[in-house]
Structures are given as C-alpha cells and as structure tokens.
Design an enzyme around this catalytic site. Structure first.
Site, PDB file in Angstrom:
ATOM      1  N   ARG C 247       0.877  -1.170   0.000  1.00  0.00           N
ATOM      2  CA  ARG C 247       0.000   0.000   0.000  1.00  0.00           C
ATOM      3  C   ARG C 247       0.913   1.217   0.000  1.00  0.00           C
ATOM      4  O   ARG C 247       1.485   1.558   1.025  1.00  0.00           O
ATOM      5  CB  ARG C 247      -0.890  -0.018   1.247  1.00  0.00           C
ATOM      6  N   HIS C 251      -3.600   5.032   4.404  1.00  0.00           N
ATOM      7  CA  HIS C 251      -4.848   4.291   4.202  1.00  0.00           C
ATOM      8  C   HIS C 251      -5.826   5.094   3.350  1.00  0.00           C
ATOM      9  O   HIS C 251      -6.460   4.568   2.444  1.00  0.00           O
ATOM     10  CB  HIS C 251      -5.482   3.966   5.558  1.00  0.00           C
ATOM     11  N   TYR C 260       2.686   5.276  11.974  1.00  0.00           N
ATOM     12  CA  TYR C 260       2.832   3.846  12.266  1.00  0.00           C
ATOM     13  C   TYR C 260       3.753   3.094  11.306  1.00  0.00           C
ATOM     14  O   TYR C 260       3.923   1.891  11.455  1.00  0.00           O
ATOM     15  CB  TYR C 260       1.463   3.168  12.356  1.00  0.00           C
TER      16      TYR C 260
HETATM   17  C1  LIG Z   1     -16.969  -3.579   9.606  1.00  0.00           C
HETATM   18  C2  LIG Z   1     -15.971  -2.492   9.460  1.00  0.00           C
HETATM   19  N1  LIG Z   1     -15.185  -2.170  10.510  1.00  0.00           N
HETATM   20  C3  LIG Z   1     -14.292  -1.169  10.409  1.00  0.00           C
HETATM   21  C4  LIG Z   1     -14.150  -0.470   9.254  1.00  0.00           C
HETATM   22  C5  LIG Z   1     -13.146   0.674   9.150  1.00  0.00           C
HETATM   23  N2  LIG Z   1     -12.092   0.297   8.208  1.00  0.00           N
HETATM   24  C6  LIG Z   1     -12.150   0.680   6.929  1.00  0.00           C
HETATM   25  S1  LIG Z   1     -10.904   0.026   6.040  1.00  0.00           S
HETATM   26  C7  LIG Z   1     -10.247  -0.742   7.367  1.00  0.00           C
HETATM   27  C8  LIG Z   1      -9.022  -1.570   7.212  1.00  0.00           C
HETATM   28  C9  LIG Z   1      -9.147  -2.619   6.166  1.00  0.00           C
HETATM   29  O1  LIG Z   1      -7.954  -3.329   6.051  1.00  0.00           O
HETATM   30  P1  LIG Z   1      -7.785  -4.432   4.944  1.00  0.00           P
HETATM   31  O2  LIG Z   1      -8.947  -5.335   4.915  1.00  0.00           O
HETATM   32  O3  LIG Z   1      -6.461  -5.054   5.125  1.00  0.00           O
HETATM   33  O4  LIG Z   1      -7.845  -3.631   3.573  1.00  0.00           O
HETATM   34  P2  LIG Z   1      -6.835  -2.508   3.052  1.00  0.00           P
HETATM   35  O5  LIG Z   1      -7.449  -1.196   3.390  1.00  0.00           O
HETATM   36  O6  LIG Z   1      -5.529  -2.726   3.711  1.00  0.00           O
HETATM   37  O7  LIG Z   1      -6.770  -2.720   1.592  1.00  0.00           O
HETATM   38  C10 LIG Z   1     -11.011  -0.488   8.502  1.00  0.00           C
HETATM   39  C11 LIG Z   1     -10.698  -0.985   9.841  1.00  0.00           C
HETATM   40  C12 LIG Z   1     -14.987  -0.830   8.195  1.00  0.00           C
HETATM   41  N3  LIG Z   1     -14.948  -0.186   7.014  1.00  0.00           N
HETATM   42  N4  LIG Z   1     -15.876  -1.831   8.319  1.00  0.00           N
END
Ligand SMILES: Cc1ncc(C[n+]2csc(CCOP(=O)(O)OP(=O)(O)O)c2C)c(N)n1
Ligand SMILES: Cc1ncc(C[n+]2csc(CCOP(=O)(O)OP(=O)(O)O)c2C)c(N)n1
Ligand SMILES: [Mg+2]
Ligand SMILES: [Mg+2]
Lengths: 334, 328, 328
Positions: C247, C251, C260
């Site tokens: 990434r 985020h 972090y």
């Molecule tokens: C049910 C839920 N909990 C919390 C969030 C907040 N949130 C959005 S993206 C994210 C992290 C997702 O990480 P990952 O699945 O590894 O995908 P990446 O963003 O790294 O591609 C979080 C905690 C959410 N969107 N949905």
C-alpha cells in the site's frame, strides 16, 4: 467417523479412582437425561435438550480442568459437563422445571441454558457460537491478571459455520489466549448433516488457518478425551495459546424434545452408533481393567437413581418464580 | 479548569480513569500506535502499555464478544468501535448477550463495559460514516445509551459509564470532536446516568435534544432570542436510556411548546418516545402540537454536499422550526 | 513471500494491456489526490501499489458475463470491467453522473450494473457474501458466469469472510475470493490481525484451494486467477487467492501513515512499486521502450484530463433527489 477400539490397558494418565468417578458422572448425566425425557413426555417439562451420547466427551473434558478455578462456557448440549463441574441434580431439575430457585436463571431461560458463577460456569444464551468469544474474553482477563486459569468453550460442529467461530478462533490465536475450543461434533445441526454444513471432514482442519493446533479425538473414549484435553490445558497454562479439540460424538436422541429425528436419519444409523455408547463401552473397559464389578455397578446405579428421584421430587415441590420478579435484574441493583 | 475540545475531554477522561482503575483496558481497531482514526486514544498506549491499550483484529463481534467475557472475569473493558456504523456486526453480542446476561442469569452475572463509538454526520462520511444509531440500542432494556453534547458532560458521563455495573453504549459525535470546546474541571466528577440538563433557560418554547444537536439547538436558541425575541429553553437529555422523564415533563409544563430535535432519521427515532411520554403525561400542558425535527426517512446520509446538507439537521433548520412552533 | 516465476514468455499484447490499465489506474489515482489537496475531492482512498494485482486478476475474467464485488481499493478492477475514467472522477467529486451512487456514497464505493460491478458499502467483508450469492444465482440459473469478491487481508478476520467461504465451498459455487494483502489494516500490521503468514492457509479449512501469489507481478496474478476462473467455470467450485501487494499511500486521505510506518519501511516499499517494475520487465523482454512509454503516458494523461473536465462539468445532485430510491 473413525472410532478407535477401546483398549483395556490401564491408562497411566488417570488414577483408578478418577476413572471410576468419571464413570459415575457419565452414568449420572445419562440418568438425569433419561428422567428429563420422561418428565417431558408426562407434560411436566416443556422442553428438553439432551447430552445423550456426548457424556464421555463432556465429562472427560471437565476432569482435565481445575474445576472451580477454570472456566467453562457451555452450550445447551452440555448437561454432562455441568454435572461434572458440580451442578447438583436438584439444581439441574430446578432449572428444567423453571423453578424460582433455579440457580442458572431463576426460571427465566429455557432448560439447558446453563450458567452458575459459583462453579465458574458462564451463563449461556440461545444464539449459537456467541460463547466462543466470551471464553476468549474470560481468558483475556485471566491473562491480564497473570493467573494461570484457562477457559473452555463448548459448541457443536454446526455452530462452526457462524462468523463468530472464525472471529473467536482468530482473536484467541493472535492474542495467544489460554482458551480451549472444544467442539462436540455429532454430525448434525438439528437435521442438517455435516456435509451440508462444511466441505471438510474434520472441524479440526480449520485450526491451521488460525495458527493453532487442531486435534481430533474419539469422543466416546473418555481416556483419550482426557489426555487430549490435559495437553491442551497444559499448553494454555504455559502461555502457549489456544487449541481446537474436536471430539467426534453422536447424539442418540432427537435434537430436542420438539424434534423428530426419524425425518432425517435412519434407525439403522442410530443403532450402529449406539454400539459405541460410552455408558456401555466405558463400563466394559472399567470392568476389563478390574475397576468395576457387578456389585460396584449396582451400587453406582442405585446411588444415581436415588439422586435422580430425590432431585425430581425436590424440584417438583419447589416454588415457581414470583411474577413480581419479572422486572428484576435488568440492571445492577434491581 | 482547562478549556478543551470534546475529543480531548474523552481522551483525558480515559487517561484519568485508567490511572485510577487498573482493571480498565481499551481495545479496538487502530487504537494503539495510531491512537484511533480520530486520535482519541493518542498517547494512551505509550502511557499504559500494549497490555492495556491494544489493537484488535478487524472484527467487531470479536471486539465486543471478548469484552463481555473480560468484563465478567473482572476487567473493565472499554472497547472502541471505529465508527458507529460498524457496530452492527456486533449487534448480536450487544443486544442478545450483553444486554440480557444479568437478566437471564437472574442477577448472577453482569457485564460492566463501555462500548465507545463515534456517531453522526455532516463530515462527508456518506452512508456508512454518518449514522446515528441510538434508537436501535435505546430500545433494548439492559443497555444504557449515553450521548454527551459538551466536553464537561463527556467527562462526568464517561466516568459514570465506566463505574456502571451494566453495559453502556457511549456515543460520541464526530462533528463535536474538534468543533466543540468547553471548560472541564481537572478533578474527577460523576454525572449520574439518567439526569438531563437544562442547557439554556427559556420561557416560550422547549427544544429537547441529545448529542451534537444540543449544540445546534443552543445556536438556534440564541438566534431566536436575538432576532425574533423568542425565549427558547434547551433541554439536553444526555442519556437516552435511562431517560430523565421528570426533566422532560418539567420543561414541557414550563413552556407548553416542545420541539424535539435529533439527527437520526425521523420514523422510529428516539424522538417518538419523548413525544409519547409528553403525550401521555402532559397533554393538557401543551399549547401546541409536539413537533419533531429530524433526519429524513432515507437509509442513511448521502455524500455529495448538496445531499448531505439536505439531510442534516442544522441550527438554521432548528431556528425555523422553533420559530414556526413559537408562533403557533 | 513466494514469487511465482512465469516460465513461458507471456503474450506481449496482453502485457501491454496490463500495463495500460496499471498506468491508467495509477495516473487516475494520482489525480484524485491532487483534487483532494485542492479541496475539490473531500476524500480519497487509493489503490496505489495494488495495480498489478487488480489488473492482472480482473483481466482473467470475462467482463461480458462475469460479476465482480470489488472493495474500495479496486480502481484497477473497475477500469478493466469498463468503468470510464470520467465516471470514476465524477464519483470523487460527488456528481450526479457518478454511476456508482449518483453522489450518494463516498468515492471508490464502486457499483455499475451495466459493467457487472455490484454496489459495495463501507462495512468490510460484506461483499464476500454478496459474491457468494451472485454465484449461487448463476449456478442455479445454469449460467457460466463466475463471480469474484475482492477484499483486504484485515477484512478476512470478519465473520462474513468465514461464512462466505464456507457457504461457497459447501455449495461448490463459481466464485473466486481475492485477497489483496498489503500487510496493513489501516495502522494494524498483519501480525496483530492474524497468527498466520498467509491468508491462503485458511482455504484448506473450507476444502478449497488457496494460493499465495506475488501481487506485484501482474502476469503471475493473471495466471493464478485464470486457473481459478477456469476451475470455477468448469463447476469445480471456489478458490481463495492471496496477492501480496504494497500500500504505497496512507490508508486514505484522512490517514497519516507516518505515525505507524517508519521512513525506512516506506522507502523500501516504494522500491517495490509494481508499475516501474513491470515496465522494466517488459523492457527486459524487449517489448517496451522509451518511445512507447512516452506515447502511453501522453495518451493516459489526456484521458485523465478529459475525465477530470467531464466530471467537473457535471452537476451536483439536486437536493430534491434526497428522498428518491428508498424503495423500488
Ligand atoms: C466492519 C468495518 N469495521 C471497520 C471499518 C473501518 N475500516 C475501513 S478500512 C479498514 C481496514 C481494512 O484493512 P484491509 O482489509 O487489510 O484492507 P486494506 O485497506 O488494507 O486494503 C477499517 C478498519 C470498516 N470499514 N468496516
Ligand atoms: C444463531 C442461531 N441460529 C439458529 C439457531 C437454532 N438452532 C439451535 S441449535 C441448532 C443446531 C446446532 O447444531 P450444532 O452446532 O451442530 O450443535 P448440536 O445441537 O448438534 O450439538 C440450530 C440451528 C440458534 N440457536 N442460533
Ligand atoms: Mg451437531
Ligand atoms: Mg490490508
């Protein structure tokens, strides 16, 4: 489902009197269970959920714990477990008949919704699999306080299809919690056979995907179950994290008193499984080991019958909950 | 006494409570090094260590479900749900488990935990980062639902929530985090759950609200006073469960005109309950029909600024609705 | 991380298509950040670093018949499935012409019926069940369509992941589960999310194949996906694919990853950027040169400029449409 033949060698891991005590609890649980069905058919107990067929697995798993100090988080199938943990026959029938002094819920929950703080048996609801996370939480608190207690969550194989199974297994592994996930795999979720529930033969196969050990054990063999559990408990106490134990069992009766299992499984299938009924096979083993004989068995059976009779009489005479208490215990201090 | 933001008040209260009560642990998504996506828990892991402020896996049912077990086993968990919109994967654990554990065990077990969740819109959060979720939980006996409007109330209500023996849903408005400032005493104090607060005295009309819209109502009340000569009383419920019925009836009797303001969508929102209570107990004290000003009945708040604005309850909309009612 | 090497020299034309989409996704993504910094796009969530995985995977499907349930990072996927750059930017600007939601959802919450892109939400992992459901329907209707769900590795800790994979496997559904593993869920590193090195290890617990692939290599991704799609189309059931990616950005535009991730980590990650990597690879194979590169960049820049102009010229949603589409 592979079933190892019960070997008649004296196990090194369990003392003879403990084996006898296990047997006593298995017989007691079965007798309580049989009585519950009678009370149900007589119209005195509206619903029954049974541990019939699961007793060896449940009792042996409890015996591997430090009962009173460790936590168990049961589900409705776990009559024999709570018996082994020390719930008395009177308490069990007070619960069955929803009496005022039911220590599990004061007559609020359906039968077999166990919970008793005195014995470190966590209260359980009806929604399957929620308890797996509660067990992880109990273990988390124990770990924070640096106690070496463990928590064990019990659940059926059908319940492993729930998302909370996955979340619990994962969080327990990531946080290396002193928790044991004890799966009682009886091959059915009500009417749904395992092959329609999951595309794997063993629930334990899932453990690797969380980075924890998964062990399959013959749930009709209390010695094996005890040994597997003792190893898992020791591992948890050493701070090495969780284990998934899968005990292969079979439920000899319908899912509940409201179920008719002839609709989804043949009598031949049930009869075949009854050949390994732990109440019978374990007695045979203990006789072969010279730990039981006719006199001893008769004595145990008489003791059990007296307890069950006493509990039945006691619970039937016990008062119902006062309707005035309906609003109590919504919040602390109510 | 320090002046601080709503967000700082949450953080400083957590810090103060964690210093005095070693049973408290905080966990949730990104609450550790990152200090939470809103930075509410910033610095707490540095002070209290990873054992007490932990990042959890991305799994809300797990966060709340384990908090239930930990609470039963003697800790005081304060799980954080990153956005209130993501509390629904944990709905089962909150509603089916936490809320009824005391009742179902006949008082044998209790679940003292505080589930913190940022709620509310007007921050370009669209359908999944804007929602007001209080009505879902206010409906559930066994839960307490707390929605502070000011930094002062945050502190007293959060401390009370942590001390409470029952599960509390503590909803913090995202828009309030940085925009609302106020004085917060240094010393610890408790505000009892279930005590509403008259945030502004008035005689012509009562505006009853909770959470962020209390602040909007205060702005509107000021404008009503200055521009229209209308004296509006603003009652802040502070907690929607338990509910301060006496305070609701008192302000109703005082002004005879009630406008209920909330950000959640109108139908089945908590304003309906407030309205029913007034209708049941104070109908003959009313000089005008009870009015509700709330979000429209669409599933959640849209993103485009035009649509978001059309959804949001704003000081201007409150002003207009209140003036209308005052002139009834 | 195992890096799958491609034995046979892949089809140059396919590689050129891959590269085009990767560059388009990258340049479009960069543009949305500029719009964000200029205050014109309130929110950006980015696919930078995931392009090889997204494009390589998407090209293995047939957009005419197959169905995708992407997640917010999947710009590369939706471009391959036919969403136009202009449509993409209109989403970022919350315009009425946004095909995903008419400006209702946050940007990158993709959805496009004509392009077989199923609308997605913010709560992570729900789309895994939707893709399972679309596959169930395809199978029931005897169609040859294959469905795909895309998600991050953090999202695999949600219960929905488990329920989806289990269901798909029991029913042998034509669905591919594609995990873009970038090692982080916002700030939380993988080791705090799960106690395993590869998400693909979970597949065996469902009785389906699980494959881990270098997600910075679009050809390896393409081949792994093609094999899974062929398998699904043949009626042999689902697969779990894990693409290890990086990434390259925070985020989202609301995040600051310096809190972090160390500068060294960020620098090391940039060296892995899949776009220049793939370019060098094609140069080594003698199928790419500076002239082609300049030509492509110019063409894509024009596409992106045009997309921005089109989106900016479009209208914001009419506030009167706020109440539309609650029911059919
Ligand atoms: C049910 C839920 N909990 C919390 C969030 C907040 N949130 C959005 S993206 C994210 C992290 C997702 O990480 P990952 O699945 O590894 O995908 P990446 O963003 O790294 O591609 C979080 C905690 C959410 N969107 N949905
Ligand atoms: C969430 C939820 N869904 C459905 C039910 C209804 N239900 C009760 S028991 C049961 C089957 C459980 O099967 P399994 O987990 O294998 O346990 P077993 O009864 O076989 O021991 C179902 C579907 C429930 N209690 N909870
Ligand atoms: Mg079962
Ligand atoms: Mg990730």
């Amino acid at each position: 489902m592979a079933r190892a033949a019960v070997k008649t060698k004296m196990p090194k891991t369990i003392a003879p009197d403990v084996l006898e005590d296990m047997f006593y609890h298995i017989v007691l649980a079965r007798a309580l269970d049989d009585r519950m069905w009678i009370l149900n058919r007589q119209g005195r107990a509206p619903v029954v959920y049974s541990s019939n067929g699961h007793e060896a697995a449940q009792v042996a798993s409890a015996f591997a714990l430090d009962r009173g100090r460790d936590w168990v988080v049961p589900y409705y199938r776990d009559l024999a477990l709570v018996v082994a943990m020390g719930m008395t026959p009177r308490e069990i029938f007070l619960h069955l008949l929803a009496r005022r002094d039911d220590p599990n819920s004061g007559g609020r929950q359906m039968p077999a919704h166990w919970g008793l703080k005195r014995l470190n048996i966590l209260t359980s609801g009806s929604v399957v699999t929620t308890q797996m996370l509660h067990a992880a939480g109990l273990a988390l608190a124990a770990k924070r306080r640096e106690e070496d207690t463990v928590a064990v969550a019990y659940f059926g194989e059908g319940s492993t299809s729930q998302g909370e199974f996955h979340e619990a297994m994962n969080i327990a592994a990531v946080w290396k919690l002193p928790v044991i996930y004890f799966n009682e795999n009886n091959g059915y979720a009500i009417s749904v056979p395992q092959r329609k529930q999951m595309a794997v033969a063993d629930v334990a196969a899932r453990a690797e995907g969380y980075g924890m050990p998964g062990v399959v054990v013959d749930g009709n063999d209390p010695v094996k179950v005890y040994e597997v559990m003792a190893a898992a408990v020791a591992r948890a106490r050493r701070g090495e994290g969780p284990t998934l134990v899968e005990a292969k069992t079979y439920r000899f009766v319908p899912h509940s008193s409201d179920d008719d299992d002839t609709a989804y499984r043949s009598r031949e299938e049930v009869a075949e499984h009854k050949k390994s009924d732990p109440v019978i096979t374990f007695e045979t083993t203990l006789r072969e080991l010279g730990l039981l004989d006719d006199a001893k068995v008769a004595d145990i059976r008489a003791r059990v019958k007296a307890q069950v009779d006493d509990a039945t009489r006691f619970a039937e005479k016990a008062p119902d909950p006062d309707p005035e208490t309906l609003l109590k215990h919504v919040y602390y201090g109510d | 006494m320090a002046v601080m933001t709503y967000l700082e008040s949450v953080r400083e209260t957590l810090r103060q409570e964690m210093r005095r009560d070693p049973r408290i642990i905080i966990y949730g998504e990104d609450v550790g090094v990152r200090g939470g996506v809103f930075r509410v828990t910033e610095g707490l892991q540095a002070e209290f260590g990873e054992e007490r402020v932990m990042d959890s896996p991305l799994a809300e049912a797990a966060i709340v479900g384990t908090a239930i077990g930990a609470a039963i086993n003697g800790l005081r968990p304060i799980p954080e749900i990153q956005f209130a919109d993501f509390i629904f994967p944990a709905f089962n654990q909150i509603v089916e488990e936490a809320a009824r554990i005391r009742y179902r065990s006949n008082g044998d077990f209790g679940v003292p935990m505080v589930v913190r969740a940022p709620y509310g819109g007007g921050i370009h959060g669209a359908l999944y980062h804007s929602q007001s979720v209080e009505a879902f939980f206010a409906h559930v006996p066994g839960l307490k639902v707390v929605m502070p409007a000011t930094p002062y109330d945050v502190k007293g209500l959060l401390a009370s929530s942590i001390e409470d023996e029952d599960p509390v849903i503590f909803l913090e408005h995202k828009g309030a985090y940085r925009s609302i400032r106020g004085e917060v005493p240094d010393e610890r104090y408790l505000i009892p759950l279930g005590s509403a607060d008259v945030k502004r005295q008035g005689t012509d009309i009562s505006i009853i609200s909770w959470g962020m819209t209390v602040n909007f109502s205060l702005t509107a009340a000021q404008k009503l006073e200055q521009e229209d000569g209308v004296s509006a009383e603003v009652l802040d419920l502070r907690t929607v469960r338990p509910l301060d019925v006496d305070a609701i009836l008192a302000t109703t009797k005082k002004t005879g005109k009630v406008l209920i303001v909330y950000e959640d969508n109108l139908t089945g929102g908590f304003g309906g309950e407030v309205s029913a209570i007034i209708a049941e107990h104070a109908l003959f004290d009313l000089d005008a029909p009870i009015r509700r000003l709330a979000g429209p009945d669409v599933p959640a708040m849209p993103y485009a600024p035009t649509l978001e604005h059309a959804f949001m309850v704003t000081p201007d909309k409150i002003h207009d609705a209140a003036l209308n009612l005052a002139r009834f | 991380m195992p890096r799958t090497r491609v034995k046979n020299a892949p089809d140059p034309e396919l590689m050129h298509r891959m590269y085009y989409y990767m560059v388009l996704a990258r340049m479009l993504d960069e543009r949305t950040w500029i719009l964000n910094r200029q205050g014109r796009a309130p929110f950006v969530i980015s696919g930078q670093g995931h392009e090889a995985a997204q494009v390589g995977a998407a090209l293995a499907f047939d957009p005419e018949v197959d169905i995708v349930c992407p997640y917010y990072r999947d710009l590369g996927v939706v471009l391959v499935f036919g969403m136009t750059p202009g449509e993409v930017v209109s989403g970022h600007l919350g315009r009425s012409t946004d095909p995903s939601s008419g400006g209702r959802q946050m940007p990158s919450h993709w959805g496009h019926r004509a392009r077989h892109i199923i609308t997605g939400s913010s709560p992570v992992a729900t789309q895994i069940l939707h893709a399972t459901g679309t596959a169930l329907a395809s199978k029931a209707r005897g169609e040859k369509a294959v469905s795909a769900a895309f998600f991050g590795e953090g999202s695999t800790n949600q219960g929905d992941f488990h329920e989806g994979l289990n269901f798909a496997s029991v029913h042998k559904l034509p669905v591919i589960f594609i995990c873009e593993n970038n090692g982080y869920a916002i700030s939380v590193p993988q080791r705090k999310q799960m106690a395993i090195a590869n998400v693909a290890a979970r597949a065996q617990g469902y009785g389906m194949p699980g494959v881990t692939v270098d997600g910075l290599d679009p050809v390896a991704v393409y081949e792994a996906t093609k094999a899974a799609v062929d398998r699904a189309r043949a009626g042999d059931g689902p697969s779990l694919l894990e693409f290890k990616v990086v990434r390259l950005t925070a985020h989202s535009s609301d995040d600051d990853d310096k809190s972090y991730r160390s500068p060294e980590e960020l620098a090391a990650m940039r060296r892995e950027d899949p776009v220049p990597r793939f370019k060098s690879r094609m140069e080594e194979l003698g199928i790419w040169d500076d002239a082609k590169e300049q030509d492509l960049r110019k063409r894509v820049r024009e596409e992106v400029d045009q997309a921005t102009r089109v989106a900016e010229a479009a209208s914001l949603p009419d506030p009167d449409t706020l109440l539309l589409h609650v029911y059919g």
